[in-house]
Each structure stands twice: as C-alpha cells, then as structure tokens.
Design a protein around this motif. Structure first.
Motif, PDB file in Angstrom:
ATOM      1  N   ALA A   1       0.837  -1.213   0.000  1.00 57.38           N
ATOM      2  CA  ALA A   1       0.000   0.000   0.000  1.00 57.38           C
ATOM      3  C   ALA A   1       0.866   1.256   0.000  1.00 57.38           C
ATOM      4  O   ALA A   1       0.593   2.230  -0.718  1.00 57.38           O
ATOM      5  N   ALA A   2       1.952   1.228   0.809  1.00 54.31           N
ATOM      6  CA  ALA A   2       2.847   2.384   0.868  1.00 54.31           C
ATOM      7  C   ALA A   2       3.620   2.529  -0.444  1.00 54.31           C
ATOM      8  O   ALA A   2       3.824   3.640  -0.954  1.00 54.31           O
ATOM      9  N   GLN A   3       4.010   1.376  -1.002  1.00 55.19           N
ATOM     10  CA  GLN A   3       4.769   1.424  -2.257  1.00 55.19           C
ATOM     11  C   GLN A   3       3.905   1.967  -3.399  1.00 55.19           C
ATOM     12  O   GLN A   3       4.381   2.726  -4.249  1.00 55.19           O
ATOM     13  N   GLU A   4       2.633   1.624  -3.385  1.00 49.78           N
ATOM     14  CA  GLU A   4       1.723   2.131  -4.420  1.00 49.78           C
ATOM     15  C   GLU A   4       1.634   3.652  -4.355  1.00 49.78           C
ATOM     16  O   GLU A   4       1.649   4.338  -5.379  1.00 49.78           O
ATOM     17  N   CYS A   5       1.548   4.183  -3.127  1.00 45.38           N
ATOM     18  CA  CYS A   5       1.521   5.643  -2.957  1.00 45.38           C
ATOM     19  C   CYS A   5       2.790   6.274  -3.503  1.00 45.38           C
ATOM     20  O   CYS A   5       2.752   7.290  -4.193  1.00 45.38           O
ATOM     21  N   LEU A   6       3.936   5.680  -3.161  1.00 43.32           N
ATOM     22  CA  LEU A   6       5.226   6.242  -3.557  1.00 43.32           C
ATOM     23  C   LEU A   6       5.424   6.188  -5.067  1.00 43.32           C
ATOM     24  O   LEU A   6       6.067   7.070  -5.656  1.00 43.32           O
ATOM     25  N   LEU A   7       4.863   5.183  -5.713  1.00 38.60           N
ATOM     26  CA  LEU A   7       5.051   5.030  -7.164  1.00 38.60           C
ATOM     27  C   LEU A   7       4.116   5.923  -7.975  1.00 38.60           C
ATOM     28  O   LEU A   7       4.391   6.221  -9.136  1.00 38.60           O
ATOM     29  N   THR A   8       3.011   6.350  -7.365  1.00 37.31           N
ATOM     30  CA  THR A   8       2.032   7.133  -8.131  1.00 37.31           C
ATOM     31  C   THR A   8       2.020   8.618  -7.782  1.00 37.31           C
ATOM     32  O   THR A   8       1.366   9.402  -8.460  1.00 37.31           O
ATOM     33  N   TYR A   9       2.751   8.992  -6.757  1.00 34.81           N
ATOM     34  CA  TYR A   9       2.817  10.397  -6.341  1.00 34.81           C
ATOM     35  C   TYR A   9       3.528  11.232  -7.413  1.00 34.81           C
ATOM     36  O   TYR A   9       4.413  10.741  -8.121  1.00 34.81           O
ATOM     37  N   LYS A  10       3.158  12.522  -7.533  1.00 36.90           N
ATOM     38  CA  LYS A  10       3.688  13.389  -8.607  1.00 36.90           C
ATOM     39  C   LYS A  10       5.069  13.968  -8.322  1.00 36.90           C
ATOM     40  O   LYS A  10       5.771  14.393  -9.237  1.00 36.90           O
ATOM     41  N   TYR A  11       5.485  14.080  -7.055  1.00 34.69           N
ATOM     42  CA  TYR A  11       6.806  14.587  -6.647  1.00 34.69           C
ATOM     43  C   TYR A  11       7.144  15.954  -7.237  1.00 34.69           C
ATOM     44  O   TYR A  11       8.064  16.086  -8.048  1.00 34.69           O
ATOM     45  N   PRO A  12       6.463  17.012  -6.790  1.00 40.86           N
ATOM     46  CA  PRO A  12       6.852  18.351  -7.248  1.00 40.86           C
ATOM     47  C   PRO A  12       8.267  18.731  -6.807  1.00 40.86           C
ATOM     48  O   PRO A  12       8.924  19.549  -7.444  1.00 40.86           O
ATOM     49  N   GLY A  13       8.737  18.118  -5.700  1.00 42.46           N
ATOM     50  CA  GLY A  13      10.104  18.379  -5.235  1.00 42.46           C
ATOM     51  C   GLY A  13      11.118  17.391  -5.757  1.00 42.46           C
ATOM     52  O   GLY A  13      12.285  17.404  -5.344  1.00 42.46           O
ATOM     53  N   ASN A  14      10.671  16.478  -6.638  1.00 43.81           N
ATOM     54  CA  ASN A  14      11.553  15.528  -7.316  1.00 43.81           C
ATOM     55  C   ASN A  14      12.330  14.627  -6.356  1.00 43.81           C
ATOM     56  O   ASN A  14      11.794  14.243  -5.328  1.00 43.81           O
ATOM     57  N   ILE A  15      13.573  14.292  -6.697  1.00 38.41           N
ATOM     58  CA  ILE A  15      14.323  13.291  -5.937  1.00 38.41           C
ATOM     59  C   ILE A  15      14.562  13.751  -4.503  1.00 38.41           C
ATOM     60  O   ILE A  15      14.528  12.947  -3.576  1.00 38.41           O
ATOM     61  N   ARG A  16      14.790  15.046  -4.311  1.00 39.02           N
ATOM     62  CA  ARG A  16      15.015  15.555  -2.951  1.00 39.02           C
ATOM     63  C   ARG A  16      13.784  15.301  -2.081  1.00 39.02           C
ATOM     64  O   ARG A  16      13.890  14.928  -0.909  1.00 39.02           O
ATOM     65  N   GLU A  17      12.603  15.472  -2.658  1.00 40.26           N
ATOM     66  CA  GLU A  17      11.374  15.228  -1.900  1.00 40.26           C
ATOM     67  C   GLU A  17      11.231  13.745  -1.577  1.00 40.26           C
ATOM     68  O   GLU A  17      10.876  13.372  -0.455  1.00 40.26           O
ATOM     69  N   LEU A  18      11.522  12.888  -2.551  1.00 37.58           N
ATOM     70  CA  LEU A  18      11.454  11.444  -2.322  1.00 37.58           C
ATOM     71  C   LEU A  18      12.427  11.038  -1.204  1.00 37.58           C
ATOM     72  O   LEU A  18      12.079  10.255  -0.313  1.00 37.58           O
ATOM     73  N   GLU A  19      13.625  11.599  -1.252  1.00 35.86           N
ATOM     74  CA  GLU A  19      14.626  11.291  -0.219  1.00 35.86           C
ATOM     75  C   GLU A  19      14.118  11.665   1.168  1.00 35.86           C
ATOM     76  O   GLU A  19      14.231  10.891   2.121  1.00 35.86           O
ATOM     77  N   ASN A  20      13.526  12.846   1.292  1.00 29.90           N
ATOM     78  CA  ASN A  20      13.030  13.297   2.591  1.00 29.90           C
ATOM     79  C   ASN A  20      11.835  12.463   3.064  1.00 29.90           C
ATOM     80  O   ASN A  20      11.668  12.212   4.260  1.00 29.90           O
ATOM     81  N   ILE A  21      11.005  12.020   2.105  1.00 32.96           N
ATOM     82  CA  ILE A  21       9.860  11.179   2.452  1.00 32.96           C
ATOM     83  C   ILE A  21      10.337   9.853   3.046  1.00 32.96           C
ATOM     84  O   ILE A  21       9.826   9.386   4.064  1.00 32.96           O
TER      85      ILE A  21
END
Length: 504
Positions: free
Chosen positions: A383-403
């Motif tokens: 369920a968490a992976q599905e969220c992470l794969l479909t999110y738009k990431y306006p902050g890009n890789i830096r946002e993913l890293e912080n998440i």
C-alpha cells in the motif's frame, strides 16, 4: 597630580634612583613631568631616539618587539632606561593597556645627574646589566616558544598534506556517478554527455526543476575533469541578498562597506584552478551579470573596494530552473552572458518523467538511511509502495529522499508502512488513483515499463538477499550456488545497492 613631596618619595622607592643624594633626588622630582596616557596609546616606538625614560605611577604598559610581547610593566617599573643612556634607538615599543600616569625624565636631566654622582652612575649601570640579562632571558624563552610553535605548525602541515594526498587518491578511486541512481533513457543520455564534456574546460548550463540533482551532475563534471584535485566551490545565487552576492563572489577589502572589518577572499579566488558552481544563476541581478561576464571573458575580477585586478582560472558550471531564453526576451538576463555560458546545456528530467527509476531510488535511500539511522528496514508494504510510485513529486528526488527518511525515522519494524508516509500521500491513496491512470498512450507505455522494472527489481533483490542470507555473505559460495561467476554477482549487488557485510 602628585605633590613635590609625593614625587620625591615615589622616585626614592625606585631602585634606579634609590642611591641618589637628597638634593639630586629633589632636582629629579622637580624635573620629572607627569604624563597621562589613555589606554591603547603608544608611549614610544621601536627605533625612535632615546630622548627620555618613563616611570609608571599607575596603570599597565605592554612592551613588545615585532608584535611579540616582551613584558607587561606596572607601577614602579621603568621604561626606556637603556636607550636613554646614549640616546640610541629604542629596541622595543611600548603601549598602554589601560589609562596610565607616567613620570617622564628627559635625557638631559638624567645625564646631568649621572655625571655629578658616581654612586648613581654605578647603580644605574648595575641595574642596566640586570635588565639586559632579563631581556636576554625573555628573548630566549620566546625563541624556544616560537621553535615549538614552528614544529607544531610543520607537523600539522605535514599531516594535512598527507591527508590531502590520501583524499585525492580516494577521489580518483571514486566512481564518477556514485550517487546518481537510475537507468532511465534520458538520464543515461545525460550521463553519457557528462563523460564527454567533463574533461574539457568549457562552461556548462544545467537546467532542471528543484531537486532533480543539478549539483550532483555539476560535481560529476568537476570530478571527471582535469581539475578534479582542485576546489569545487558552490554558490546559491538565489539564497544570498543582492547587496552581499557581489562580495560573496568577488571578495572585498577592509572598509569597503559597513561591517567589512577585514579583507575577504571571494568564491572566484577560492575556486582558482578549480570549478565554480553557480546555482540558480537566473536569480542574479543584471548589474552582477556584467561583472560575471567580464570574469568569464577575461578571467579578471576585482574585490569590492579595490582597484586591483586579480587573474583567475575558473571553470563555470551554472544551474537554473528558469527559462533563460524567456528571461532574455523579458530583459532580465543578458543575452551575451547566456551565449558565453551556453556552450553545453544539460536538461535534467523531473522524477515524474523517469518514474521507472523510483524502485531503484527507494532501494538506494533505504540502504543509505539504514546506515545513517542505524536501522534494519528491509522493504516497503504494498500500500505504501503504491503511494510512492504514483505520487507526482513536485520536489523531485530531494522530496522522495526526505519522504523515505521521515518514514524510516517513524518505522519501528523492518517494513515501511503507509501510516509513516506524509499525510498528503496517505490521503491520495485510492483503489484506483487518478494519478496512476495514464493520460496518453506514451504514458501507458511508461507505466507498463515502470511496473515491469519494479517487479524485476524486487524479484532480483529478494533473490540476492536470500542467496547472501543462506551463505552468510560469502560471495564465492553464493556465486557457486547461483551458477554465476563472482564478477557478475558483484555487479548485481552493486546495482541493487546491497552491502555484503550486513549479511555476515
């Protein structure tokens, strides 16, 4: 003010004048002139003529030679008595530390007394001998201290030089794209371009949204160049106020502006023979763009408040998230500077454009933060992976890293769960999410490719974890069981960011 009787009594207490007869002591008291000297005021300077000696009534006076402190004198101490014997040049300087009252006795008065009283002359020369021995001891002590300081500085210099050599050696052994993760076609093309551009001296513009890794690409260019063992200096042009950015880039002299209490080396000088990375160059004012253009054209800079021109050899890598061509149309960016910089332009894709790399990035960040946070996280629930794969990431890789970092801080077990993700991601989860529905056929192809890569990545990583687990990290035994050679197995481990040591 001292009365005549107080002066006479005070002078009699001074060893230099203790043997004087009554009438000579009186004459000396009459001739001694009181001088009030404020704190931090020079009494006399080195090499000035010995036209008088001074006696401290109250206060403190620092005696120094070549900025090295010899002694701090207080009440009853005599200053300048050696030079006044023959009116020779003074061997040291004297400066008050606090407000002080001194008695000043001129050369003429002092010599007249010595000529008339042999006992006084003998006492004076005896005292001068003691003073000379004391000064010699002071100089010897300070000489030994300087030698010890020199040895310490030399040892520190040698240690730093050795560390520098080791760091440069490590730098040469470091893979060029060590922290750049992904196999997306656009990213691979950019990395291929970086390998070609890096060894050349040409300037580079890196364009991309915030968080796409512009500084990582800039560092890769620097460390792949002939300047790799020279400084890599970064300046965020958008984070520094305009009135301070010029000083930050070019340095300033003392007194150039309010608060400039000492000279300062700018980033251009600090980056000499190396690389200067100008992040968010689109935020630089037109006035500073002119000075930057001159530095690029002629390699010349001037510190703020200086007329001296310094020559620098600096490679410029600039980055921006703005459209510089549109800024030229709007007259907010100089066209001549743009074409001076725009020899090579690298366009970094957003994370939305390379979603197939998200599984690789997730694995990378999990491994990274396991070490940093001392965790044992092994994966992410579906369920968490599905969220992470479909999110738009306006902050890009830096946002993913912080998440991921946030999730791992909140995770108690070995699996990242949905409730550890930020609320905006949890609220966006649906049985069929809008963000996961492809809008075009090209999006559909990308979605299929992403799903395929994700599945392959997870299966491959699970296989490697199982293999290393049953062999306790023995790569030779693991490669034998898998039916592959060790070199290939090491490549698989590197691609999946797995450390053999954690299985031993």
């Amino acid at each position: 003010m001292l009365s005549l009787a107080e002066k006479k009594e005070f002078l009699h207490s001074i060893e230099l004048f203790a043997s004087l007869k009554e009438e000579e002591l009186l004459r000396l008291a009459l001739a001694a002139r009181e001088v009030f000297v404020p704190a931090q005021t020079v009494v006399f300077e080195e090499n000035s003529p010995g036209d008088a000696l001074y006696i401290i009534v109250y206060g403190k006076v620092r005696v120094y030679h070549n900025d090295i402190e010899l002694i701090v004198c207080q009440r009853g101490d005599v200053l300048g008595e050696i030079a006044v014997v023959d009116r020779g040049a003074r061997s040291a300087s004297a400066c008050t530390l606090v407000d002080s009252l001194l008695l000043k006795i001129s050369y003429d008065v002092f010599h007249e007394i010595l000529v008339q009283d042999l006992h006084a002359m003998f006492a004076v020369f005896k005292l001068l001998g003691l003073r000379l021995r004391r000064n010699a001891e002071i100089f010897e002590r300070q000489h030994q201290e300087l030698l010890r300081a020199y040895e310490q500085i030399k040892a520190t210099k040698d240690r730093l030089a050795e560390e520098n050599i080791n760091l440069r050696h490590q730098l040469k052994q470091t893979p060029l794209f060590k922290d750049i993760i992904g196999t997306d076609e656009k990213l691979v093309k950019i990395l291929s371009m970086v390998e070609k551009v890096a060894p050349t001296p040409v300037p580079v513009i890196i364009r991309g949204e915030s968080g796409t890794g512009k500084e990582l690409i800039a560092r890769s260019i620097h460390y792949g160049s002939l300047r790799a063992d020279q400084p890599f200096i970064t300046v965020n042009c958008g984070a520094i106020p305009e009135d301070l950015l010029e000083s930050e880039l070019f340095g300033h002299e003392r007194g150039a502006f309010t608060g400039a209490v000492s000279p300062r080396v700018g980033k251009f000088e600090a980056a000499n023979h190396g690389t200067l990375f100008l992040d968010e160059i689109g935020d630089m004012s037109l006035n500073l763009q002119v000075k930057l253009l001159r530095a690029l054209q002629f390699g010349e800079i001037q510190r703020v408040g200086s007329n001296h021109t310094a020559i620098v050899d600096v490679r410029i890598i600039a980055a921006t998230h703005k459209d510089l061509k549109q800024m030229i149309v709007e007259r907010t960016f100089r066209e001549d500077l743009y074409y001076r910089l725009n020899v090579i332009t690298l366009e970094l894709p957003s994370l939305r454009e390379r979603k197939g790399d998200i599984p690789l990035l997730l694995n990378y960040f999990i491994e990274k933060f396991n070490k940093e946070l001392d965790k044992q996280v092994e994966g992410i629930e579906p369920a968490a992976q599905e969220c992470l794969l479909t999110y738009k990431y306006p902050g890009n890789i830096r946002e993913l890293e912080n998440i991921i970092k946030r999730a791992m801080v909140l995770t108690k077990g070995s699996i990242i769960k949905l409730d550890t993700l930020p609320p905006e991601l949890q609220q966006g989860k649906r049985s069929v999410q809008e963000s996961s529905i492809p809008e075009t056929y090209r999006d559909l192809k990308n979605a299929k490719e992403m799903a395929k890569r994700m599945a392959m990545c997870e299966v491959e990583k699970a296989f490697l974890r199982y293999l290393l687990g049953i062999t306790r990290g023995n790569v030779t035994e693991a490669s034998r069981r898998a039916g592959v050679n060790r070199t290939f197995l090491y490549k698989l481990l590197a691609r999946n960011q797995l450390d053999v040591e954690q299985f031993k």
